[in-house]
Each structure stands twice: as C-alpha cells, then as structure tokens.
Design a protein around this motif. Structure first.
Motif, short mmCIF file in Angstrom:
data_model
loop_
_atom_site.label_atom_id
_atom_site.label_comp_id
_atom_site.label_asym_id
_atom_site.label_seq_id
_atom_site.Cartn_x
_atom_site.Cartn_y
_atom_site.Cartn_z
N MET A 189 0.89 -1.19 -0.06
CA MET A 189 0.04 -0.03 0.11
C MET A 189 0.98 1.36 0.09
N MET A 190 1.92 1.06 0.91
CA MET A 190 2.72 2.37 1.08
C MET A 190 3.47 2.53 -0.11
N LYS A 191 4.01 1.60 -0.75
CA LYS A 191 4.95 1.63 -2.16
C LYS A 191 4.06 2.20 -3.08
N ALA A 192 2.52 1.94 -3.40
CA ALA A 192 1.69 2.25 -4.27
C ALA A 192 1.52 3.89 -4.18
N VAL A 193 1.49 4.28 -2.94
CA VAL A 193 1.59 5.79 -2.68
C VAL A 193 2.63 6.53 -3.54
N TYR A 194 3.65 6.18 -3.47
CA TYR A 194 4.88 6.57 -3.99
C TYR A 194 5.29 6.19 -5.46
N LYS A 195 4.38 5.73 -6.11
CA LYS A 195 4.67 4.90 -7.34
C LYS A 195 5.26 5.98 -8.55
N ASP A 196 4.77 7.16 -8.20
CA ASP A 196 5.12 8.17 -9.37
C ASP A 196 6.52 9.02 -8.80
N TRP A 197 7.15 8.55 -7.95
CA TRP A 197 8.35 9.07 -7.36
C TRP A 197 9.41 8.64 -8.28
N MET A 198 10.44 9.47 -8.59
CA MET A 198 11.33 8.88 -9.59
C MET A 198 12.53 7.76 -8.75
N LYS A 199 12.54 6.74 -9.24
CA LYS A 199 13.64 5.71 -8.93
C LYS A 199 15.10 5.92 -9.47
N LEU A 200 16.02 6.08 -8.76
CA LEU A 200 17.20 5.97 -9.38
C LEU A 200 17.82 4.56 -9.39
N PRO A 201 18.13 4.00 -10.69
CA PRO A 201 18.55 2.40 -10.59
C PRO A 201 19.63 2.35 -9.55
N ASN A 202 19.39 1.16 -8.97
CA ASN A 202 20.50 0.54 -8.00
C ASN A 202 20.78 1.75 -6.94
N MET A 203 19.87 2.61 -6.89
CA MET A 203 20.22 3.80 -5.92
C MET A 203 19.09 4.02 -4.77
N SER A 204 18.06 4.27 -5.42
CA SER A 204 16.77 4.52 -4.58
C SER A 204 15.45 3.87 -5.05
N SER A 205 14.55 3.71 -4.33
CA SER A 205 13.24 3.18 -4.47
C SER A 205 12.56 2.88 -3.09
N PRO A 206 11.29 2.87 -3.06
CA PRO A 206 10.62 2.67 -1.81
C PRO A 206 11.16 1.43 -1.09
N GLY A 207 11.28 0.31 -1.91
CA GLY A 207 11.81 -0.76 -1.55
C GLY A 207 13.23 -0.53 -1.00
N LYS A 208 14.06 -0.05 -1.40
CA LYS A 208 15.33 0.33 -0.90
C LYS A 208 15.35 0.99 0.51
N THR A 209 14.19 2.07 0.46
CA THR A 209 14.21 2.74 2.05
C THR A 209 13.40 1.97 2.81
N ILE A 210 12.71 1.24 2.40
CA ILE A 210 12.03 0.21 3.46
C ILE A 210 13.25 -0.69 4.12
N GLU A 211 14.05 -1.32 3.24
CA GLU A 211 15.11 -1.99 3.66
C GLU A 211 15.95 -1.52 4.50
N TYR A 212 16.26 -0.15 4.06
CA TYR A 212 17.39 0.51 4.73
C TYR A 212 16.99 0.77 6.32
N ILE A 213 15.61 1.30 6.47
CA ILE A 213 14.84 1.56 7.85
C ILE A 213 14.93 0.23 8.45
N LYS A 214 14.61 -0.87 7.94
CA LYS A 214 14.57 -2.15 8.77
C LYS A 214 16.06 -2.47 9.45
N MET A 215 17.02 -2.42 8.21
CA MET A 215 18.41 -2.80 8.49
C MET A 215 18.97 -1.80 9.58
N HIS A 216 18.86 -0.54 9.40
CA HIS A 216 19.41 0.42 10.22
C HIS A 216 18.83 0.85 11.65
N GLU A 217 17.34 0.81 11.60
CA GLU A 217 16.75 1.36 12.76
C GLU A 217 15.82 0.38 13.56
#
Ligand code: ZN
Length: 286
Positions: free
Chosen positions: A255-283
């Motif tokens: 659901m949360m990923k869908a909210v930001y589907k129009d935000w630009m992703k930078l290949p191998n650098m940024s996406s909602p999935g990567k942000t979620i993983e980062y928060i899980k791993m580091h916080e």
C-alpha cells in the motif's frame, strides 16, 4: 556451404537484434538517472539570485555587493559552466562557495573555484579527505552556523547535523526568503540512503521538522527536483513516516509503495523498497 552461410547470417541478425534489445532495455532502465544527472534548468529569480537546477545537485548563485556566493558545484562538466557564470557576474569580487554536503554531485565542481573559500558542514577532516577528491576539497568547515553578510543579502549557513549525511548544511537567504536544503529534500524523487554517509531516517525526520518550524514560509530549493515551498518538505517527511510504517508492518508495504509509485527511482540507488530495507536494517532490526 550455402546452408552454413545462411545459418551464420541468421546468427548474425539474431545477435544484432539481441544487442539492440539489451541496449533499449538499458536506456529505458537508466534514462531517469541519466536525465536526473544531466538535465539542466536556469531560473532567474531576480538580478541578484539565479537558480541552476540539475546537472548534479541543484545550485544557486547570489550576486552580493561584496562577493558572489555559489551553493553546490554540481558534477562532471556542469561545474565549469556554473563557474563561468559566477565569474562573469563576480568580476573582481571574491566568489564564496558553500557545499550543502560532501556527495560528488554537489562538490565535484569545486575544482573550478580555485582560490575561493569553500565551506562545508562540520565533518571530520579525515572523512573529507577520504570521500572528496583532492582537487575538490573544501577549505573551511562550519561549526553550527555562519553568517555571510553580502550587504544586499544575508546568507545564513546552518549545520543541522545528521539526516541525509552526518552533517547536512542548509542555506537561508534572509531577504529573498529562500532556503537551500541540499539533499535533505528530494522533490518527488526517492532519496538516496547510505550507511557510510551517515544517513539516519529517524533523525532526518527531526531535521525536516526543524526546517518546517524555522523556515516554513520560505521558497525551498531541494537538492534534486523542482523548486517548491513547505509542501515539498512535508512530502519528504510523510514519505519517511510511511516507509517507516511499511518497515514495521509488512502488511502495509504494498500500500505504501503504491502511494509513491510516481516518485522517480534511481537505478540501484533509490526506490521505496530500498528505503524500507534501509529502515529495517539500520533502525528497526538494530
Ligand atoms: Zn546527496
């Protein structure tokens, strides 16, 4: 003999098509990143303030009575054009450079500003030496804050601490009521999060709160993307709150990923999935 020839021809055509498909796929995948790094736009706010967006991070040039100030120096050849523009406006006046943070797309043009004072946040000296090329090294670090009084404009620099990196600087132009946030704000673009940069989402949210309470009525120049006002800071803040919700509750992830589907992703650098993983791993799973 003829059969072999036609087979070779088929293989030749087949591999040609395969190569073309690979190229097209590569261009489609990397196009947003290529455009992100190369596309440029110049916005002349008034005779004393020019915004130069893209070509690396967004930049600003302030023509002061006593000096010209340049905020962030882009990457690759784009810094040279920025320097030429600033030098033409400066004439005999000094040019002062401010780096909002140490990432290459914001400092790689420093080399063109030889002899200028170049300010950056309060990073350790060894960290700067390790992470910025020798020819792009800043000359001075800002401890907490600094005021550069140009006469016709007061340029305030604040090191807001940890967020996108360990020492992000924002720059506020008092008379223009314009705030440069560096990469603390990406406008409609998934932000880049790196542990080695010191990125910490929970603290990043606090910094965005500070920005909203202190400079909530200003025009906002983000590190990447179009210029806006407080709504782009609020979107960035909400993005992190939503990604944190998704990181804590897998049922809400899609659901949360869908909210930001129009935000630009930078290949191998940024996406909602990567942000979620980062928060899980580091916080969350720390
Ligand atoms: Zn950055």
């Amino acid at each position: 003999m003829e059969k072999g020839y036609s087979m070779k021809k088929k293989i030749f055509i087949g591999s040609g098509i395969a190569l073309l498909v690979v190229l097209v796929v590569a261009v489609v995948i990397f196009y947003p990143a290529i455009r992100f790094m190369t596309q440029r736009e110049v916005i002349q706010i008034d005779p004393s303030l020019t915004l130069m967006l893209g070509g690396g991070g967004n930049s600003g040039v302030i023509i002061g009575d006593s000096a010209v100030v340049v905020i962030d120096t882009k990457m690759m050849g784009n810094g040279e054009d920025l320097y030429k523009f600033a030098k033409e406006k400066a004439g005999q006046k000094p040019i002062i450079v401010i780096n909002t943070h140490y990432h290459p797309d914001h400092v790689q043009g420093n080399k063109y500003f030889k002899g200028s004072k170049i300010y950056i946040g309060n990073y350790e000296k060894e960290f700067l030496q390790k992470n910025i090329d020798a020819e792009d090294q800043p000359t001075d670090v800002i401890k907490d804050s600094l005021l550069i009084d140009l006469g016709n404009e007061k340029v305030h620099l604040y090191d807001l601490g940890r967020g996108h990196t360990s020492n992000d600087v924002v720059v506020y132009l008092t008379n223009h009521k314009v705030l440069f946030t560096g990469d603390l704000v990406f406008n409609q673009i998934n932000p880049v999060l790196k542990d080695e940069s010191g990125a910490k989402v929970s603290q990043w949210i606090c910094v965005l709160d500070t920005i909203l309470s202190r400079w909530g009525d200003s025009k906002v120049v983000p590190g990447h993307g179009s210029v806006g006002h407080r709504e782009i800071v609020e979107s960035m803040r909400q993005y992190f709150l939503d990604m944190t919700t998704a990181a804590r509750d897998p049922d809400k992830e899609n659901m949360m990923k869908a909210v930001y589907k129009d935000w630009m992703k930078l290949p191998n650098m940024s996406s909602p999935g990567k942000t979620i993983e980062y928060i899980k791993m580091h916080e969350i799973n720390k």
